[in-house]
Design a protein around this motif. Structure first.
Motif, mmCIF file in Angstrom:
data_model
loop_
_atom_site.group_PDB
_atom_site.id
_atom_site.type_symbol
_atom_site.label_atom_id
_atom_site.label_comp_id
_atom_site.label_asym_id
_atom_site.label_seq_id
_atom_site.Cartn_x
_atom_site.Cartn_y
_atom_site.Cartn_z
ATOM 1 N N GLN A 1 0.707 -0.800 -0.123
ATOM 2 C CA GLN A 1 0.195 0.344 -0.184
ATOM 3 C C GLN A 1 1.194 1.016 0.211
ATOM 4 O O GLN A 1 0.715 2.705 -0.614
ATOM 5 N N TYR A 2 2.200 1.511 0.592
ATOM 6 C CA TYR A 2 2.994 2.720 1.020
ATOM 7 C C TYR A 2 3.343 3.003 -0.484
ATOM 8 O O TYR A 2 3.633 4.131 -0.786
ATOM 9 N N LEU A 3 4.308 1.250 -0.774
ATOM 10 C CA LEU A 3 4.526 1.750 -2.590
ATOM 11 C C LEU A 3 4.367 2.291 -3.188
ATOM 12 O O LEU A 3 4.552 2.349 -4.232
ATOM 13 N N ALA A 4 3.043 1.867 -3.430
ATOM 14 C CA ALA A 4 1.974 1.897 -4.687
ATOM 15 C C ALA A 4 2.213 3.607 -5.348
ATOM 16 O O ALA A 4 2.108 3.214 -6.302
ATOM 17 N N ASP A 5 2.344 3.964 -5.037
ATOM 18 C CA ASP A 5 1.715 5.891 -5.736
ATOM 19 C C ASP A 5 3.616 6.227 -5.654
ATOM 20 O O ASP A 5 4.088 7.604 -5.312
ATOM 21 N N LYS A 6 4.687 5.586 -5.122
ATOM 22 C CA LYS A 6 6.017 5.776 -4.686
ATOM 23 C C LYS A 6 7.707 5.320 -6.163
ATOM 24 O O LYS A 6 6.643 4.144 -7.153
ATOM 25 N N GLN A 7 7.740 5.732 -6.421
ATOM 26 C CA GLN A 7 9.184 5.776 -8.023
ATOM 27 C C GLN A 7 9.763 4.454 -6.627
ATOM 28 O O GLN A 7 10.877 5.511 -6.962
ATOM 29 N N ILE A 8 10.439 3.831 -7.242
ATOM 30 C CA ILE A 8 11.004 2.973 -6.838
ATOM 31 C C ILE A 8 12.555 2.793 -7.336
ATOM 32 O O ILE A 8 12.060 2.917 -9.177
ATOM 33 N N ASP A 9 13.481 3.254 -6.685
ATOM 34 C CA ASP A 9 14.662 3.983 -8.422
ATOM 35 C C ASP A 9 15.886 2.129 -8.371
ATOM 36 O O ASP A 9 16.402 1.996 -8.953
ATOM 37 N N MET A 10 15.618 1.876 -6.288
ATOM 38 C CA MET A 10 16.934 0.635 -6.087
ATOM 39 C C MET A 10 16.342 -0.196 -5.156
ATOM 40 O O MET A 10 15.727 0.340 -4.636
ATOM 41 N N VAL A 11 16.712 -1.819 -5.929
ATOM 42 C CA VAL A 11 16.085 -2.850 -4.955
ATOM 43 C C VAL A 11 17.646 -3.576 -4.694
ATOM 44 O O VAL A 11 18.568 -3.997 -5.118
ATOM 45 N N LEU A 12 18.041 -3.925 -3.236
ATOM 46 C CA LEU A 12 18.431 -4.906 -2.571
ATOM 47 C C LEU A 12 18.151 -5.603 -2.338
ATOM 48 O O LEU A 12 17.252 -5.557 -0.978
ATOM 49 N N ALA A 13 17.935 -7.316 -2.668
ATOM 50 C CA ALA A 13 17.201 -8.350 -1.605
ATOM 51 C C ALA A 13 19.162 -9.161 -1.496
ATOM 52 O O ALA A 13 20.092 -9.596 -2.015
ATOM 53 N N TYR A 14 18.549 -10.038 -0.489
ATOM 54 C CA TYR A 14 19.608 -10.869 0.661
ATOM 55 C C TYR A 14 18.811 -12.425 0.831
ATOM 56 O O TYR A 14 17.781 -12.748 1.323
ATOM 57 N N ARG A 15 19.292 -13.437 0.296
ATOM 58 C CA ARG A 15 18.975 -14.437 0.770
ATOM 59 C C ARG A 15 20.573 -15.444 1.581
ATOM 60 O O ARG A 15 21.339 -15.540 0.684
ATOM 61 N N ILE A 16 20.684 -15.236 2.949
ATOM 62 C CA ILE A 16 21.797 -15.315 3.279
ATOM 63 C C ILE A 16 21.702 -16.714 4.790
ATOM 64 O O ILE A 16 20.617 -16.606 5.471
ATOM 65 N N GLY A 17 22.391 -17.426 4.160
ATOM 66 C CA GLY A 17 22.094 -19.098 5.323
ATOM 67 C C GLY A 17 22.438 -20.184 5.230
ATOM 68 O O GLY A 17 24.075 -20.158 4.141
ATOM 69 N N GLY A 18 22.144 -21.358 5.468
ATOM 70 C CA GLY A 18 22.777 -22.902 5.139
ATOM 71 C C GLY A 18 21.857 -23.304 4.186
ATOM 72 O O GLY A 18 21.475 -23.234 3.392
#
Length: 325
Positions: free
Chosen positions: A135-152
């Protein structure tokens, strides 16, 4: 329909999560299970009051289920969704839904044409924190995305083979990829680099990578990276961060943080997202309302396509563009 009668094909760890939460849903009853491990199937059947079936066909033809959960590994899916759809049996297919896009697209078409209710294993969509972020991001311009999946690393031998699991991005980090799609839009291109840094010391037969970095561009123009590793014994994270000129949004497990010029808010969900996912699926089956499902088979196919494109990029050492639909 009084209660939705539910069967399971594959009753490993992920199935048990579903089974336990389905017990809490008044409109659901577990009636049938099938697994290649007969002892495990019998144990689960006795625990949850179901009947065991030796074959997929036997279960599907018994007339004792309205809906089916497919919780087999991705390499063991041939013909199951199609057979269920042909019988009008509703589906929840755990992720990843396959390892080859042409076959998955054929399944998708059959499922959609059948008219059954269909869902997938992207349970994080059901979190209240994720819905608030959407809902918050619906009207926002996203410029960069960083994602992580770290584990075993999962302690099952098939996971260590690329042709059986697809590797970490396809089998684990897929949840972060799906959140990116759900909250920031579709992927335009991916470029991936994978390496085996430690895994063959423990498992010489392994063909999966244990360190991977994916750079990507979204159709919106935003850029991002996904960092994933299965060799981390002392630190784990499963985060997605969204950056814009005037805001920052982070989803880290059950915790959402939103920072902008007017707020710095941290919220932690108390939801059981498996319960919410299964409650929505059961309600959708009972009412015939596909719109109650937040991540259907087609959504799962689109997420799979992005992860398989990254695998292709890592092998070809080039950027792979995803076809616009």
């Amino acid at each position: 329909m009084d209660k939705v009668r539910i069967g399971f094909i594959g009753v490993g760890g992920i199935a048990e999560y579903h089974l336990k939460t389905l017990q809490q849903i008044e409109d659901a009853v577990i009636t049938a299970v099938c697994d290649m491990n007969g002892d495990r199937a019998k144990e689960i059947a006795e625990t949850f009051g179901a009947e065991t079936y030796e074959t997929v066909e036997g279960l599907l033809d018994a007339g004792v289920i309205d809906a089916l959960y497919i919780c087999t590994p991705p390499f063991a899916r041939e013909g199951i969704e199609e057979a269920a759809a042909a019988r009008g049996i509703h589906l929840l297919s755990e992720k990843p839904i396959g390892l080859e896009m042409e076959a998955v697209r054929r399944k998708e078409q059959i499922i959609r044409e059948s008219g059954i209710i269909h869902s997938s294993g992207y349970c994080l969509r059901y979190l209240d924190t994720v819905q608030k972020a959407k809902q918050y991001l619906a009207d926002k311009q996203i410029d960069m995305v960083l994602a992580y999946r770290i584990g075993g690393m999962p302690e099952v031998s098939w996971w260590r083979k690329m042709d059986l699991s697809g590797g970490q991005l396809v089998e684990q980090s897929t949840h972060q990829v799906d959140l990116i799609r759900y909250l920031a839009g579709e992927f335009d291109y991916v470029q991936a680099n994978y390496e085996q840094r430690h895994i063959q010391r423990l498992h010489p037969e392994a063909t999966v990578y244990d360190v991977g970095i994916v750079s990507f561009g979204l159709r919106s123009g935003a850029l991002g990276t996904i960092s994933n590793t299965s060799l981390s014994r002392h630190m784990g994270r499963g985060d997605v961060e969204f950056f814009g000129r005037d805001f920052y949004v982070s989803i880290s497990g059950l915790t959402l943080r939103i920072i902008d010029d007017n707020q710095d808010v941290t919220l932690t969900s108390e939801m059981d997202f498996y319960l919410e996912q299964n409650r929505a699926f059961v309600a959708a089956v009972k009412s015939g309302r596909q719109d109650l499902v937040l991540g259907d088979f087609s959504e799962a196919a689109a997420t799979l396509e992005a992860t398989l494109a990254a695998n292709e990029s890592a092998v070809a050492k080039k950027t792979i563009y995803l076809a616009a639909e």
